[in-house]
Design an enzyme around this catalytic site. Sequence first.
Site, PDB file in Angstrom:
ATOM      1  N   ASP A   2      -3.163 -10.646  -2.416  1.00 22.90           N
ATOM      2  CA  ASP A   2      -3.145 -10.854  -3.835  1.00 22.90           C
ATOM      3  C   ASP A   2      -2.063 -11.097  -4.130  1.00 22.90           C
ATOM      4  OD1 ASP A   2      -2.880  -8.894  -4.249  1.00 22.90           O
ATOM      5  OD2 ASP A   2      -4.772  -8.489  -5.544  1.00 22.90           O
ATOM      6  N   CYS A  43      -1.962  -5.788  -1.980  1.00 18.57           N
ATOM      7  CA  CYS A  43      -2.268  -5.791  -2.959  1.00 18.57           C
ATOM      8  C   CYS A  43      -1.965  -4.924  -3.887  1.00 18.57           C
ATOM      9  CB  CYS A  43      -4.215  -6.223  -3.717  1.00 18.57           C
ATOM     10  SG  CYS A  43      -4.326  -4.065  -3.249  1.00 18.57           S
ATOM     11  N   THR A  81      -1.919  -1.956  -4.932  1.00 20.20           N
ATOM     12  CA  THR A  81      -1.848  -0.789  -4.641  1.00 20.20           C
ATOM     13  C   THR A  81      -2.542  -0.740  -3.686  1.00 20.20           C
ATOM     14  OG1 THR A  81      -4.552  -0.565  -5.153  1.00 20.20           O
ATOM     15  CG2 THR A  81      -2.857   0.262  -6.933  1.00 20.20           C
ATOM     16  N   HIS A 111      -3.645   7.643  16.302  1.00 24.43           N
ATOM     17  CA  HIS A 111      -4.943   8.114  15.894  1.00 24.43           C
ATOM     18  C   HIS A 111      -5.992   7.335  15.633  1.00 24.43           C
ATOM     19  CE1 HIS A 111      -3.261  12.806  15.571  1.00 24.43           C
ATOM     20  NE2 HIS A 111      -3.098  12.050  16.752  1.00 24.43           N
ATOM     21  N   HIS A 167      -9.333  10.273  20.515  1.00 24.71           N
ATOM     22  CA  HIS A 167      -9.716   9.702  19.825  1.00 24.71           C
ATOM     23  C   HIS A 167     -10.088   8.973  19.939  1.00 24.71           C
ATOM     24  CE1 HIS A 167      -6.355  12.174  17.493  1.00 24.71           C
ATOM     25  NE2 HIS A 167      -5.088  12.337  18.321  1.00 24.71           N
TER      26      HIS A 167
END
Length: 145
Positions: A11, A68, A70, A101, A136
């Site tokens: 964004d 974005c 954050t 993982h 995993h």
Amino acid sequence: MSSKTIAIASDHGGVELKAQLAKALADWGWGVLDLGTDGPASVDYPDYAAKVAEALKAGKAARAVLLCGTGIGISIAANRFRHLRAALVHDAFGARMCRQHNDANVLVMGGRTIGPEVARDCLKIFLETEFEGGRHAGRVAKFSE
């Protein structure tokens, strides 16, 4: 699947870092599928997560990068798609672990929370690290149930 192409989208909060990472990808020999946005005008990050989801589902890219401000909002939006395993990372250790993982196929970072050098390091590690499998694998399989 295009194994040497990486989709990248952001964004407005990640557009500057997206341009820097797209250049790094090209410099490293990767194909870049740039899905926008290309300027500072406010846009909705869920739309760009959807574009990446569509590109990965269609086999247009092997993995993806989302950004974005954050990284939080776009990672939430991306993980709504069952075939995406989007990991928000802030450092090299997180980038390595999300691949080893969790078999993450989407690297997420915040354009306003991570510097370009650290972001490039994270991206390089994300691309070079293989999934361990083993104990995993069963956990990762549950993500898509």
